[in-house]
Design a protein around this motif. Structure first.
Motif, short mmCIF file in Angstrom:
data_model
loop_
_atom_site.label_atom_id
_atom_site.label_comp_id
_atom_site.label_asym_id
_atom_site.label_seq_id
_atom_site.Cartn_x
_atom_site.Cartn_y
_atom_site.Cartn_z
N ILE A 173 -75.74 -7.60 -18.43
CA ILE A 173 -75.33 -9.00 -18.50
C ILE A 173 -73.93 -9.03 -19.10
CG2 ILE A 173 -75.80 -11.28 -19.47
CD1 ILE A 173 -77.88 -10.44 -17.48
N SER A 174 -72.98 -9.52 -18.36
CA SER A 174 -71.59 -9.53 -18.81
C SER A 174 -71.37 -10.56 -19.91
CB SER A 174 -70.66 -9.84 -17.63
OG SER A 174 -69.36 -10.15 -18.08
N ARG A 175 -70.79 -10.13 -21.04
CA ARG A 175 -70.53 -11.05 -22.14
C ARG A 175 -69.47 -12.08 -21.73
NH1 ARG A 175 -67.62 -12.88 -26.00
NH2 ARG A 175 -65.83 -11.93 -24.97
N SER A 176 -68.35 -11.59 -21.19
CA SER A 176 -67.29 -12.52 -20.79
C SER A 176 -67.75 -13.40 -19.64
CB SER A 176 -66.02 -11.75 -20.41
OG SER A 176 -66.25 -10.92 -19.29
N GLY A 177 -68.43 -12.81 -18.67
CA GLY A 177 -68.89 -13.58 -17.52
C GLY A 177 -69.87 -14.66 -17.92
N THR A 178 -70.80 -14.34 -18.82
CA THR A 178 -71.81 -15.30 -19.24
C THR A 178 -71.20 -16.42 -20.07
OG1 THR A 178 -73.51 -13.58 -19.24
CG2 THR A 178 -73.99 -15.58 -20.48
N THR A 179 -70.38 -16.07 -21.05
CA THR A 179 -69.82 -17.09 -21.95
C THR A 179 -68.85 -18.01 -21.21
OG1 THR A 179 -68.17 -15.47 -22.71
CG2 THR A 179 -70.14 -15.77 -24.06
N VAL A 180 -68.02 -17.44 -20.34
CA VAL A 180 -67.08 -18.27 -19.59
C VAL A 180 -67.82 -19.16 -18.59
CG1 VAL A 180 -65.15 -18.28 -17.96
CG2 VAL A 180 -65.16 -16.67 -19.87
N SER A 181 -68.81 -18.60 -17.90
CA SER A 181 -69.57 -19.39 -16.92
C SER A 181 -70.30 -20.54 -17.60
CB SER A 181 -70.58 -18.49 -16.20
OG SER A 181 -69.93 -17.52 -15.41
N VAL A 182 -70.98 -20.25 -18.70
CA VAL A 182 -71.70 -21.30 -19.43
C VAL A 182 -70.71 -22.34 -19.95
CG1 VAL A 182 -73.10 -21.80 -21.48
CG2 VAL A 182 -73.66 -19.85 -20.03
N GLY A 183 -69.55 -21.89 -20.41
CA GLY A 183 -68.52 -22.82 -20.85
C GLY A 183 -68.09 -23.76 -19.74
N CYS A 184 -67.92 -23.22 -18.54
CA CYS A 184 -67.55 -24.05 -17.38
C CYS A 184 -68.65 -25.04 -17.06
CB CYS A 184 -67.26 -23.17 -16.17
SG CYS A 184 -65.75 -22.19 -16.31
N TYR A 185 -69.93 -24.61 -17.13
CA TYR A 185 -71.04 -25.52 -16.87
C TYR A 185 -71.05 -26.68 -17.87
CZ TYR A 185 -72.90 -21.58 -14.14
OH TYR A 185 -73.06 -20.56 -13.24
N LEU A 186 -70.59 -26.41 -19.11
CA LEU A 186 -70.61 -27.42 -20.17
C LEU A 186 -69.37 -28.30 -20.16
CD1 LEU A 186 -72.02 -25.21 -23.07
CD2 LEU A 186 -73.22 -27.02 -21.84
#
Length: 277
Positions: A173-186
């Motif tokens: 699970i990519s840390r940068s990919g997950t945090t940036v993606s979730v940030g975009c969703y929010l």
């Protein structure tokens, strides 16, 4: 051979730590499926040095922000003492609070830290996790561009991103990919989501290294491996910095989700090779 293996692992760490493709997943694949290891090294020692290399890359890429946050930290203490906090709060002073809140969920992982690290030996799990990362990335660019920044993002939003970062401790699970993606969703602005993700990685990487430091001190360091250690760390630092620059460009163009196809391909191949090999 040891130096060559160290450089290969440094390449994987430097590229995959910041590009949204999971460095832990790629290191697990390299070590478990292809046998690329640093002979005679304790995994913890080399892992710390690789992460220090990528941490150095973050400091170089975001040095102005880091310096400004350090200044704001001390100015904030002064203002608290004088009971004269400015309104609105300077963005980089508020960023300190945002990073702290985003880091707190990592403490929930401590009781199961060894179990999560042990998952790296199961390449089927790693491959499946890469498929999940691909799904997160794919939908990130298909979400409307947000406008929230350091001054307007809600504390609840960064707490959710922090939970996502804790989830991303799982190999694959990519840390940068997950945090940036979730940030975009929010609803975060993409550039701010990326900046916040990288700055939030500083305490995360430091904390992980501190946890592993005790074991490394107990096992000691083989002086013969120092050239290999340095080679891997420098490689991770240089490629980490270049990866940050690349990801900034990709994110600004709204092509963050393009990495989904890579994660799906590698994830599927990893699962297939796990059964074949």
């Amino acid at each position: 051979m040891s130096i060559f293996s160290a450089i290969i692992l440094g390449v994987i760490q430097g590229v995959a730590e910041f590009l949204p493709i999971s460095s832990s997943g790629h290191l697990a694949i390299a070590q478990n499926l292809f046998g690329i290891k640093l002979e005679g090294s304790t995994d913890g020692t080399f892992d710390i040095l690789l992460h220090l290399g990528t941490l150095f890359a973050v400091f170089v890429a975001y040095w102005p922000d880091i310096v400004d946050m350090i200044k704001e930290f001390f100015l904030g203490i002064r203002d608290i003492a004088k009971k004269s906090t400015p309104v609105p709060v300077p963005p980089n002073r508020r960023m300190i609070l945002l990073i702290i809140i985003g880091t707190l969920p990592l403490f929930l992982i401590l009781p199961i830290k060894d179990y999560i690290e042990g998952l790296s030996a199961n390449t089927v799990v790693v491959g499946a996790a890469l498929l999940v990362t691909g799904v997160l990335l794919f939908f990130s660019d298909r979400h409307n561009q947000g406008k929230k920044n350091a001054s307007t993002v809600r504390l609840r939003d960064v707490a959710i991103i922090g939970v996502a970062q804790a989830f991303a401790t799982m190999p694959g699970i990519s840390r940068s990919g997950t945090t940036v993606s979730v940030g975009c969703y929010l609803g975060l602005d993409r550039r701010f989501a990326l900046r916040y993700s990288f700055l939030m990685s500083i305490p995360a990487i430091l904390g992980a290294n501190i946890l592993n430091l005790k074991d490394c001190i107990e096992t000691g360091v083989d002086p013969a491996l120092i050239p290999a250690y340095i080679s891997g760390m420098v490689t991770a630092a240089v490629l980490g910095y270049l990866s940050i620059r690349l990801l900034k460009l990709v994110t600004e163009k709204g092509k963050f989700g393009a990495f989904a196809y890579y994660c799906w391909t590698v994830g599927a191949l990893t699962i297939l090779l796990s059964f074949v090999l």
